[in-house]
Write a protein that holds these residues in place. Structure first.
Motif, PDB file in Angstrom:
ATOM      1  N   MET A   1       0.832  -1.187   0.000  1.00 20.22           N
ATOM      2  CA  MET A   1       0.000   0.000   0.000  1.00 20.22           C
ATOM      3  C   MET A   1       0.877   1.250   0.000  1.00 20.22           C
ATOM      4  SD  MET A   1      -2.890   1.186   2.775  1.00 20.22           S
ATOM      5  CE  MET A   1      -1.659   1.320   4.091  1.00 20.22           C
ATOM      6  N   LYS A   2       0.641   2.151  -0.947  1.00 24.73           N
ATOM      7  CA  LYS A   2       1.422   3.366  -1.047  1.00 24.73           C
ATOM      8  C   LYS A   2       0.939   4.366  -0.005  1.00 24.73           C
ATOM      9  CE  LYS A   2       2.932   6.880  -4.357  1.00 24.73           C
ATOM     10  NZ  LYS A   2       4.340   6.682  -4.048  1.00 24.73           N
ATOM     11  N   LEU A   3       1.876   4.899   0.770  1.00 27.15           N
ATOM     12  CA  LEU A   3       1.536   5.848   1.815  1.00 27.15           C
ATOM     13  C   LEU A   3       1.945   7.252   1.409  1.00 27.15           C
ATOM     14  CD1 LEU A   3       2.661   3.856   4.988  1.00 27.15           C
ATOM     15  CD2 LEU A   3       0.331   4.326   4.276  1.00 27.15           C
ATOM     16  N   GLU A   4       1.143   8.224   1.811  1.00 25.46           N
ATOM     17  CA  GLU A   4       1.467   9.621   1.561  1.00 25.46           C
ATOM     18  C   GLU A   4       2.597  10.053   2.482  1.00 25.46           C
ATOM     19  OE1 GLU A   4      -0.684  13.986   2.073  1.00 25.46           O
ATOM     20  OE2 GLU A   4      -1.863  12.146   2.126  1.00 25.46           O
ATOM     21  N   LEU A   5       3.594  10.750   1.920  1.00 26.81           N
ATOM     22  CA  LEU A   5       4.721  11.208   2.727  1.00 26.81           C
ATOM     23  C   LEU A   5       4.311  12.376   3.622  1.00 26.81           C
ATOM     24  CD1 LEU A   5       7.600  11.086   0.081  1.00 26.81           C
ATOM     25  CD2 LEU A   5       7.175   9.467   1.937  1.00 26.81           C
ATOM     26  N   GLU A   6       4.948  12.464   4.775  1.00 26.48           N
ATOM     27  CA  GLU A   6       4.716  13.555   5.726  1.00 26.48           C
ATOM     28  C   GLU A   6       6.063  14.216   6.025  1.00 26.48           C
ATOM     29  OE1 GLU A   6       1.981  14.703   6.958  1.00 26.48           O
ATOM     30  OE2 GLU A   6       0.445  13.149   6.933  1.00 26.48           O
ATOM     31  N   THR A   7       6.684  14.765   5.002  1.00 27.56           N
ATOM     32  CA  THR A   7       8.061  15.250   5.143  1.00 27.56           C
ATOM     33  C   THR A   7       8.184  16.446   6.087  1.00 27.56           C
ATOM     34  OG1 THR A   7       7.812  16.582   3.137  1.00 27.56           O
ATOM     35  CG2 THR A   7       8.759  14.387   2.885  1.00 27.56           C
ATOM     36  N   ILE A   8       7.250  17.388   6.029  1.00 22.72           N
ATOM     37  CA  ILE A   8       7.381  18.600   6.844  1.00 22.72           C
ATOM     38  C   ILE A   8       7.312  18.283   8.341  1.00 22.72           C
ATOM     39  CG2 ILE A   8       6.334  20.817   7.431  1.00 22.72           C
ATOM     40  CD1 ILE A   8       5.590  21.140   4.489  1.00 22.72           C
ATOM     41  N   PRO A   9       6.271  17.583   8.824  1.00 17.87           N
ATOM     42  CA  PRO A   9       6.253  17.287  10.262  1.00 17.87           C
ATOM     43  C   PRO A   9       7.406  16.406  10.713  1.00 17.87           C
ATOM     44  CG  PRO A   9       4.451  16.161   9.129  1.00 17.87           C
ATOM     45  CD  PRO A   9       5.032  17.125   8.160  1.00 17.87           C
ATOM     46  N   VAL A  10       7.854  15.490   9.859  1.00 16.07           N
ATOM     47  CA  VAL A  10       8.973  14.627  10.246  1.00 16.07           C
ATOM     48  C   VAL A  10      10.268  15.427  10.316  1.00 16.07           C
ATOM     49  CG1 VAL A  10      10.425  12.700   9.486  1.00 16.07           C
ATOM     50  CG2 VAL A  10       7.935  12.474   9.465  1.00 16.07           C
ATOM     51  N   TRP A  11      10.487  16.316   9.351  1.00 20.14           N
ATOM     52  CA  TRP A  11      11.667  17.179   9.404  1.00 20.14           C
ATOM     53  C   TRP A  11      11.622  18.076  10.637  1.00 20.14           C
ATOM     54  CZ3 TRP A  11      16.442  17.812   8.348  1.00 20.14           C
ATOM     55  CH2 TRP A  11      17.014  17.334   7.171  1.00 20.14           C
ATOM     56  N   ASP A  12      10.441  18.642  10.907  1.00 19.20           N
ATOM     57  CA  ASP A  12      10.294  19.473  12.108  1.00 19.20           C
ATOM     58  C   ASP A  12      10.584  18.663  13.362  1.00 19.20           C
ATOM     59  OD1 ASP A  12       9.629  21.643  10.559  1.00 19.20           O
ATOM     60  OD2 ASP A  12       7.456  21.481  10.911  1.00 19.20           O
ATOM     61  N   ASP A 133       1.637   5.385  10.673  1.00 20.39           N
ATOM     62  CA  ASP A 133       2.183   4.650   9.532  1.00 20.39           C
ATOM     63  C   ASP A 133       2.900   5.594   8.563  1.00 20.39           C
ATOM     64  OD1 ASP A 133       1.170   2.295  10.535  1.00 20.39           O
ATOM     65  OD2 ASP A 133      -0.614   2.289   9.267  1.00 20.39           O
ATOM     66  N   ARG A 134       2.319   6.762   8.346  1.00 19.50           N
ATOM     67  CA  ARG A 134       2.939   7.725   7.433  1.00 19.50           C
ATOM     68  C   ARG A 134       4.228   8.308   8.014  1.00 19.50           C
ATOM     69  NH1 ARG A 134      -2.509   9.527   6.716  1.00 19.50           N
ATOM     70  NH2 ARG A 134      -2.089  11.530   7.728  1.00 19.50           N
ATOM     71  N   TYR A 135       4.233   8.579   9.324  1.00 20.95           N
ATOM     72  CA  TYR A 135       5.432   9.135   9.951  1.00 20.95           C
ATOM     73  C   TYR A 135       6.583   8.133   9.922  1.00 20.95           C
ATOM     74  CZ  TYR A 135       2.290  12.740  11.793  1.00 20.95           C
ATOM     75  OH  TYR A 135       1.389  13.758  11.929  1.00 20.95           O
ATOM     76  N   LEU A 136       6.287   6.889  10.212  1.00 22.01           N
ATOM     77  CA  LEU A 136       7.320   5.851  10.190  1.00 22.01           C
ATOM     78  C   LEU A 136       7.859   5.657   8.778  1.00 22.01           C
ATOM     79  CD1 LEU A 136       5.595   3.187  12.484  1.00 22.01           C
ATOM     80  CD2 LEU A 136       7.456   4.726  13.126  1.00 22.01           C
ATOM     81  N   PHE A 137       6.946   5.577   7.815  1.00 22.41           N
ATOM     82  CA  PHE A 137       7.340   5.403   6.418  1.00 22.41           C
ATOM     83  C   PHE A 137       8.207   6.574   5.960  1.00 22.41           C
ATOM     84  CE2 PHE A 137       6.830   5.932   1.871  1.00 22.41           C
ATOM     85  CZ  PHE A 137       6.900   4.648   1.370  1.00 22.41           C
ATOM     86  N   THR A 138       7.780   7.790   6.285  1.00 23.94           N
ATOM     87  CA  THR A 138       8.502   8.981   5.850  1.00 23.94           C
ATOM     88  C   THR A 138       9.893   9.045   6.466  1.00 23.94           C
ATOM     89  OG1 THR A 138       6.433  10.196   5.581  1.00 23.94           O
ATOM     90  CG2 THR A 138       8.441  11.504   5.754  1.00 23.94           C
ATOM     91  N   THR A 139      10.011   8.673   7.720  1.00 18.43           N
ATOM     92  CA  THR A 139      11.315   8.673   8.384  1.00 18.43           C
ATOM     93  C   THR A 139      12.289   7.758   7.657  1.00 18.43           C
ATOM     94  OG1 THR A 139      10.400   9.198  10.569  1.00 18.43           O
ATOM     95  CG2 THR A 139      12.548   8.114  10.512  1.00 18.43           C
ATOM     96  N   SER A 147      20.724  12.896   2.546  1.00 18.10           N
ATOM     97  CA  SER A 147      21.894  12.753   3.419  1.00 18.10           C
ATOM     98  C   SER A 147      21.829  13.707   4.611  1.00 18.10           C
ATOM     99  CB  SER A 147      23.182  12.989   2.633  1.00 18.10           C
ATOM    100  OG  SER A 147      23.200  14.293   2.067  1.00 18.10           O
ATOM    101  N   ALA A 148      21.224  14.878   4.421  1.00 22.43           N
ATOM    102  CA  ALA A 148      21.092  15.827   5.528  1.00 22.43           C
ATOM    103  C   ALA A 148      20.168  15.263   6.606  1.00 22.43           C
ATOM    104  CB  ALA A 148      20.557  17.167   5.019  1.00 22.43           C
ATOM    105  N   PHE A 149      19.091  14.630   6.185  1.00 25.87           N
ATOM    106  CA  PHE A 149      18.181  14.014   7.151  1.00 25.87           C
ATOM    107  C   PHE A 149      18.875  12.865   7.856  1.00 25.87           C
ATOM    108  CE2 PHE A 149      14.962  10.979   8.497  1.00 25.87           C
ATOM    109  CZ  PHE A 149      14.048  11.795   9.139  1.00 25.87           C
TER     110      PHE A 149
END
Length: 242
Positions: A1-12, A133-139, A147-149
């Motif tokens: 199942m494709k999950l939507e990325l949550e890049t902004i909250p994970v980066w924050d 699920d989205r936060y874990l996937f995005t991480t 590489s910065a992350f």
């Protein structure tokens, strides 16, 4: 199942230098889900149907009722109780019609099964699980792509043990080959270093209460006991079956 990325909250989250930014994000997810069912959504027939079918776990029923929104909770409870009575009608009639020990045991078992079905699931927990699920996937995804992350995560404070485990379980669905092996190694290394850091802080806290150490500095360990418990257990876990 494709999950939507949550890049902004994970980066924050990574930038916050939290002991477990996934716990922080889940606190927000819980707040958002509770707010949804405390707002005008309860007037929506579709929402009420979902509440009637699934309801909430004990923890989230209590948080909802503690929010001082009695009208909305009364509306949901009214129809939820009605649906519950309908679902339990057969079991209740069996209990009322019991005439011997065998029938009593059978009726009790039937009610138990109905209760287990009724108490399974929670709309707030389900919403939180989707976000988790989205936060874990995005991480895992950002670690493999940025590489910065990767550096920021390695230099961070790790995660609570609960979310550390879930990240490791998620990784094989996102990363493969040498990247997967490196992720497992790096994440574990960061986790162990931070577990040792907190263990040292907690130990110093125990020593600080000794008379010979009363005048020595706390070294930032005043809340070590809280951080230790949070690290071991996680502050916001999705624990209800969904």
């Amino acid at each position: 199942m494709k999950l939507e990325l949550e890049t902004i909250p994970v980066w924050d989250g990574v930038a916050s230098k939290s002991e477990c930014y996934v716990c922080d994000l889940m606190a927000e997810a819980q707040k958002d889900a509770l707010s949804f069912y405390l707002g005008n959504s309860v007037m929506n027939p579709g929402t009420r149907v979902k509440v009637n079918e699934s309801g909430f776990c004990t923890k989230h029923w209590q948080l909802l009722t503690a929010a001082n929104k009695p009208q909305g909770i009364a509306l949901m409870t009214d129809t939820y109780l009605g649906m519950t009575r309908t679902k339990f009608e057969k079991s209740i009639n069996s209990l009322l019609g019991t005439k011997n020990p065998r029938q009593a045991k059978k009726a009790i078992q039937s009610l138990k099964e109905d209760m287990q079905k009724r108490e399974k699931g929670c709309l707030v927990c389900s919403a939180m699980q989707q976000r988790l699920d989205r936060y874990l996937f995005t991480t895992c995804y950002l670690w493999g792509e940025d590489s910065a992350f990767r550096s920021a995560l390695q230099e961070g404070k790790g995660f609570c043990l609960h979310h550390f485990q879930l990240l490791l379980e998620t990784a094989p669905a996102v990363l493969s080959g040498s990247l997967l092996a490196q992720f497992v190694h790096d994440l574990t290394q960061t986790e162990v270093l931070n577990l040792d850091r907190i263990a040292n802080d907690v130990h110093w806290m125990t020593q600080k209460y000794k008379s010979e150490n009363m005048d020595k500095p706390w070294n930032g360990c005043e809340d070590a006991h809280k951080r230790g418990v949070d690290k071991m257990t996680g502050r916001h876990r999705v624990i209800d079956p969904v």
